[in-house]
Design a protein around this motif. Structure first.
Motif, PDB file in Angstrom:
ATOM      1  N   GLY A 198      11.341  23.792  -8.930  1.00  0.00           N
ATOM      2  CA  GLY A 198      12.449  22.929  -8.536  1.00  0.00           C
ATOM      3  C   GLY A 198      11.972  21.561  -8.080  1.00  0.00           C
ATOM      4  O   GLY A 198      10.825  21.361  -7.746  1.00  0.00           O
ATOM      5  N   TRP A 199      12.919  20.624  -8.053  1.00  0.00           N
ATOM      6  CA  TRP A 199      12.571  19.227  -7.772  1.00  0.00           C
ATOM      7  C   TRP A 199      12.262  18.999  -6.307  1.00  0.00           C
ATOM      8  O   TRP A 199      11.750  17.953  -5.940  1.00  0.00           O
ATOM      9  N   GLY A 200      12.586  19.972  -5.454  1.00  0.00           N
ATOM     10  CA  GLY A 200      12.289  19.829  -4.042  1.00  0.00           C
ATOM     11  C   GLY A 200      10.807  19.627  -3.776  1.00  0.00           C
ATOM     12  O   GLY A 200      10.424  19.043  -2.774  1.00  0.00           O
ATOM     13  N   PHE A 201       9.980  20.072  -4.705  1.00  0.00           N
ATOM     14  CA  PHE A 201       8.540  19.913  -4.584  1.00  0.00           C
ATOM     15  C   PHE A 201       8.142  18.441  -4.557  1.00  0.00           C
ATOM     16  O   PHE A 201       7.094  18.085  -4.050  1.00  0.00           O
ATOM     17  N   PHE A 202       9.019  17.574  -5.085  1.00  0.00           N
ATOM     18  CA  PHE A 202       8.667  16.151  -5.164  1.00  0.00           C
ATOM     19  C   PHE A 202       9.287  15.326  -4.039  1.00  0.00           C
ATOM     20  O   PHE A 202       9.310  14.104  -4.105  1.00  0.00           O
ATOM     21  N   PHE A 203       9.832  15.988  -3.001  1.00  0.00           N
ATOM     22  CA  PHE A 203      10.396  15.232  -1.886  1.00  0.00           C
ATOM     23  C   PHE A 203       9.313  14.626  -1.001  1.00  0.00           C
ATOM     24  O   PHE A 203       9.448  13.525  -0.507  1.00  0.00           O
ATOM     25  N   SER A 204       8.230  15.403  -0.803  1.00  0.00           N
ATOM     26  CA  SER A 204       7.289  15.019   0.244  1.00  0.00           C
ATOM     27  C   SER A 204       6.610  13.661   0.012  1.00  0.00           C
ATOM     28  O   SER A 204       6.343  12.970   0.983  1.00  0.00           O
ATOM     29  N   PRO A 205       6.339  13.216  -1.235  1.00  0.00           N
ATOM     30  CA  PRO A 205       5.740  11.884  -1.381  1.00  0.00           C
ATOM     31  C   PRO A 205       6.589  10.754  -0.815  1.00  0.00           C
ATOM     32  O   PRO A 205       6.048   9.779  -0.278  1.00  0.00           O
ATOM     33  N   PHE A 206       7.933  10.906  -0.858  1.00  0.00           N
ATOM     34  CA  PHE A 206       8.789   9.862  -0.283  1.00  0.00           C
ATOM     35  C   PHE A 206       8.526   9.740   1.210  1.00  0.00           C
ATOM     36  O   PHE A 206       8.329   8.642   1.737  1.00  0.00           O
ATOM     37  N   VAL A 207       8.511  10.896   1.885  1.00  0.00           N
ATOM     38  CA  VAL A 207       8.266  10.895   3.328  1.00  0.00           C
ATOM     39  C   VAL A 207       6.859  10.360   3.608  1.00  0.00           C
ATOM     40  O   VAL A 207       6.648   9.570   4.527  1.00  0.00           O
ATOM     41  N   GLY A 208       5.902  10.795   2.784  1.00  0.00           N
ATOM     42  CA  GLY A 208       4.526  10.357   2.966  1.00  0.00           C
ATOM     43  C   GLY A 208       4.396   8.845   2.885  1.00  0.00           C
ATOM     44  O   GLY A 208       3.738   8.213   3.712  1.00  0.00           O
ATOM     45  N   ALA A 209       5.072   8.236   1.889  1.00  0.00           N
ATOM     46  CA  ALA A 209       4.985   6.787   1.719  1.00  0.00           C
ATOM     47  C   ALA A 209       5.610   6.074   2.914  1.00  0.00           C
ATOM     48  O   ALA A 209       5.107   5.056   3.380  1.00  0.00           O
ATOM     49  N   LEU A 210       6.726   6.631   3.430  1.00  0.00           N
ATOM     50  CA  LEU A 210       7.371   6.001   4.583  1.00  0.00           C
ATOM     51  C   LEU A 210       6.481   6.084   5.822  1.00  0.00           C
ATOM     52  O   LEU A 210       6.503   5.192   6.670  1.00  0.00           O
ATOM     53  N   LEU A 211       5.683   7.148   5.912  1.00  0.00           N
ATOM     54  CA  LEU A 211       4.846   7.324   7.091  1.00  0.00           C
ATOM     55  C   LEU A 211       3.505   6.608   6.984  1.00  0.00           C
ATOM     56  O   LEU A 211       2.739   6.586   7.930  1.00  0.00           O
TER      57      LEU A 211
ATOM     58  N   GLN B  52       0.833  -1.216   0.000  1.00  0.00           N
ATOM     59  CA  GLN B  52       0.000   0.000   0.000  1.00  0.00           C
ATOM     60  C   GLN B  52       0.860   1.255   0.000  1.00  0.00           C
ATOM     61  O   GLN B  52       0.535   2.235  -0.666  1.00  0.00           O
ATOM     62  N   SER B  53       2.005   1.189   0.714  1.00  0.00           N
ATOM     63  CA  SER B  53       2.888   2.354   0.747  1.00  0.00           C
ATOM     64  C   SER B  53       3.337   2.719  -0.657  1.00  0.00           C
ATOM     65  O   SER B  53       3.401   3.900  -1.011  1.00  0.00           O
ATOM     66  N   LEU B  54       3.683   1.682  -1.432  1.00  0.00           N
ATOM     67  CA  LEU B  54       4.122   1.950  -2.807  1.00  0.00           C
ATOM     68  C   LEU B  54       3.016   2.642  -3.596  1.00  0.00           C
ATOM     69  O   LEU B  54       3.257   3.613  -4.311  1.00  0.00           O
ATOM     70  N   ILE B  55       1.794   2.133  -3.445  1.00  0.00           N
ATOM     71  CA  ILE B  55       0.678   2.727  -4.181  1.00  0.00           C
ATOM     72  C   ILE B  55       0.441   4.158  -3.714  1.00  0.00           C
ATOM     73  O   ILE B  55       0.242   5.076  -4.511  1.00  0.00           O
ATOM     74  N   VAL B  56       0.503   4.348  -2.394  1.00  0.00           N
ATOM     75  CA  VAL B  56       0.310   5.693  -1.855  1.00  0.00           C
ATOM     76  C   VAL B  56       1.392   6.626  -2.374  1.00  0.00           C
ATOM     77  O   VAL B  56       1.133   7.786  -2.710  1.00  0.00           O
ATOM     78  N   PHE B  57       2.620   6.097  -2.469  1.00  0.00           N
ATOM     79  CA  PHE B  57       3.703   6.923  -3.020  1.00  0.00           C
ATOM     80  C   PHE B  57       3.346   7.413  -4.426  1.00  0.00           C
ATOM     81  O   PHE B  57       3.446   8.601  -4.744  1.00  0.00           O
ATOM     82  N   GLY B  58       2.875   6.454  -5.257  1.00  0.00           N
ATOM     83  CA  GLY B  58       2.502   6.832  -6.619  1.00  0.00           C
ATOM     84  C   GLY B  58       1.386   7.868  -6.633  1.00  0.00           C
ATOM     85  O   GLY B  58       1.439   8.839  -7.389  1.00  0.00           O
ATOM     86  N   LEU B  59       0.399   7.680  -5.750  1.00  0.00           N
ATOM     87  CA  LEU B  59      -0.736   8.605  -5.746  1.00  0.00           C
ATOM     88  C   LEU B  59      -0.337   9.984  -5.246  1.00  0.00           C
ATOM     89  O   LEU B  59      -0.757  11.001  -5.799  1.00  0.00           O
ATOM     90  N   LEU B  60       0.520  10.029  -4.196  1.00  0.00           N
ATOM     91  CA  LEU B  60       0.968  11.331  -3.693  1.00  0.00           C
ATOM     92  C   LEU B  60       1.791  12.043  -4.753  1.00  0.00           C
ATOM     93  O   LEU B  60       1.694  13.262  -4.942  1.00  0.00           O
TER      94      LEU B  60
END
Lengths: 300, 166
Positions: free
Chosen positions: B135-148, B107-115
């Motif tokens: 800038g690419w910094g805008f795309f950092f938060s999905p990684f953290v989101g998937a981990l959480l 599910q985390s992987l799927i959530v990562f894709g959706l975020l």
């Protein structure tokens, strides 16, 4: 009715997902366009942000307390070092101020000699930067002084080195500063070296001069200061330094990139210049408002 | 399936609302620009959680309204988060029966894709309206989101697992 093609009511879940998505997408796209393109929803958003303010205050209070607490626990040695550095700085500044006052006096005399309007002394108010705006697409910061501290929309905001932005929205206790790097935010400036007047635009990532003709006398390293002709920014504030000038044969304008002098994105404190600049009314407007009596035209 | 099916208490709607309100309050927390890009979009994650786990109570329309509230809370253009959330809620709703069977890692992987899709939708919407690429910094938060995601799932499950003594 064919029983196989229509599900029994138990499984029915209203509209099909795709239809729901279409409705939502159309609604949100129209909101986006109304807000972003035409600015129709700005009053609505202002009202909503006012309603949100108590919540914001509730959420911000703990972090403010933590920050105050951590300030209380600073080491004495750090304070001493900072104090010493500040005292040295104050000494340098006071030496500079003495010369400045002499020059200001001289300037005042020269101005009265030439019957020019006197430049007024500005007032300023120190504000602390509370937080940066959550929207990563716009460059805004929120400071802890609002209309209760007689802050008004339009006041320029500087830090210890130069202009960083302008007050764009005021609530009773806080106000929002739009930074000069915000896209299409413009500041009328002039080149300090030769007085060439031009307008500085934010690009969203940095700042640049637009519509500078290819033959204009401007080079990398030039200091840009506010020209003061707009009635918003007082004249003579440092704004930016020209970092590169590109001239192309096919383009009538040169590409002039600049770097801001003030630390636009990394300051804890900012100074709001609370002076109102009252320019004399424009002559064109006066002519426009009284077009009817042509007999008055004889007056010079 | 390595997660045993458990009997959960039915979710009260006010609990759903409460979870969204808390996510929006966290959205209001002050951070500086450098930190903000690491903070996951909690409102989006709560929307995804309820769309995956309670599809009868929470769907595209609810995602849309949560998005509108997030727009107000984060002072972005009205409709930006609403568009993104309704797109990702649609993606979940069309495959909900499949997604809900996965374990938390999948599910985390799927959530990562959706975020990530959320961020792309928002970036495209804003750039179409004239904002610069930020800038690419805008795309950092999905990684953290998937981990959480596993943490968030377990947190939201706590009140549903709670049984009164006796």
């Amino acid at each position: 009715m064919d029983i196989a093609s229509s599900p029994p009511p138990f499984f029915r879940r209203g509209l099909r997902p795709l239809t729901k998505l279409m409705i939502c997408a159309v609604l949100s796209l129209s909101c986006l366009i109304a807000d972003g393109r035409f600015g129709l929803l700005v009053p609505l958003r202002d009202t909503l942000s006012l309603l949100l303010y108590p919540l914001q205050w509730v959420v911000n209070t703990p972090s403010g307390l933590i920050r105050q607490g951590s300030e209380f626990m600073v080491k004495q040695s750090e304070l001493q070092a900072e104090n010493r550095a500040l005292r040295e700085h104050a000494l340098i500044l006071s030496a500079r101020l003495q010369r400045h006052e002499e020059l200001a006096q001289e300037n005042r005399q020269l101005r009265s000699l030439h019957q020019l309007a006197q430049a007024r002394e500005g007032e300023a108010r120190l504000a602390e930067v509370l937080y940066t705006g959550r929207d990563p697409f716009s460059h805004k910061i929120v400071i802890d002084k609002g209309s209760q501290d007689s802050i008004e929309s339009g006041f320029p905001v500087v830090d210890d080195r130069g202009l960083i932005g302008q007050i764009t929205r005021v609530s009773p206790l806080t106000s929002e500063v739009t930074l000069i790097i915000e896209k299409n935010h413009s500041v009328p400036v002039m080149v300090q070296r030769n007085g060439l007047r031009t307008v500085l635009f934010g690009t969203g990532n940095g700042i640049e001069l637009r519509f500078v003709s290819g033959s204009a006398d401007i080079r990398a390293g030039d200091l840009l200061v506010t020209s003061g002709i707009d009635g918003v920014y007082p004249a003579g504030l440092d704004v930016a330094r020209v970092s590169s000038v590109e001239r192309h044969a096919g383009n009538p304008f040169s590409i002039v990139r600049c770097t801001p002098i003030g630390a636009v994105d990394s300051r804890r404190f900012a100074l709001v210049l609370t002076e109102k600049i009252e320019l004399p009314p424009r002559p064109e407007e006066a002519a426009q408002t009284t077009p009817a009596p042509p007999a008055k035209k004889g007056k010079p | 399936m390595d997660r045993p099916k458990e009997l959960l208490k039915p979710v009260k709607f006010r609990y759903v609302v409460l979870s969204i309100v808390i996510a929006l309050l966290l959205e209001l927390l002050p951070f500086n620009r450098g930190t903000v890009r690491w903070i996951p979009d909690l409102a989006a994650m709560v929307v995804l959680y309820w769309t995956i786990n309670r599809p009868t109570r929470f769907g595209i329309f609810a995602g849309f309204f949560t998005g509108l509230l997030t727009d107000i809370a984060s002072a972005s253009l009205l409709g930006q988060h609403a568009l993104a959330y309704s797109v990702s809620a649609y993606a979940v709703e069309s495959r909900q029966r499949q997604v809900v069977m996965y374990n938390l890692g999948q599910q985390s992987l799927i959530v990562f894709g959706l975020l990530m899709a959320n961020q792309i939708v928002m970036l495209l919407a804003r750039m179409a309206l004239g904002a610069p690429f930020i800038g690419w910094g805008f795309f950092f938060s999905p990684f953290v989101g998937a981990l959480l995601w596993p943490l968030l799932t377990n947190l939201l499950l706590v009140p549903q697992r709670y049984h009164q003594a006796g």
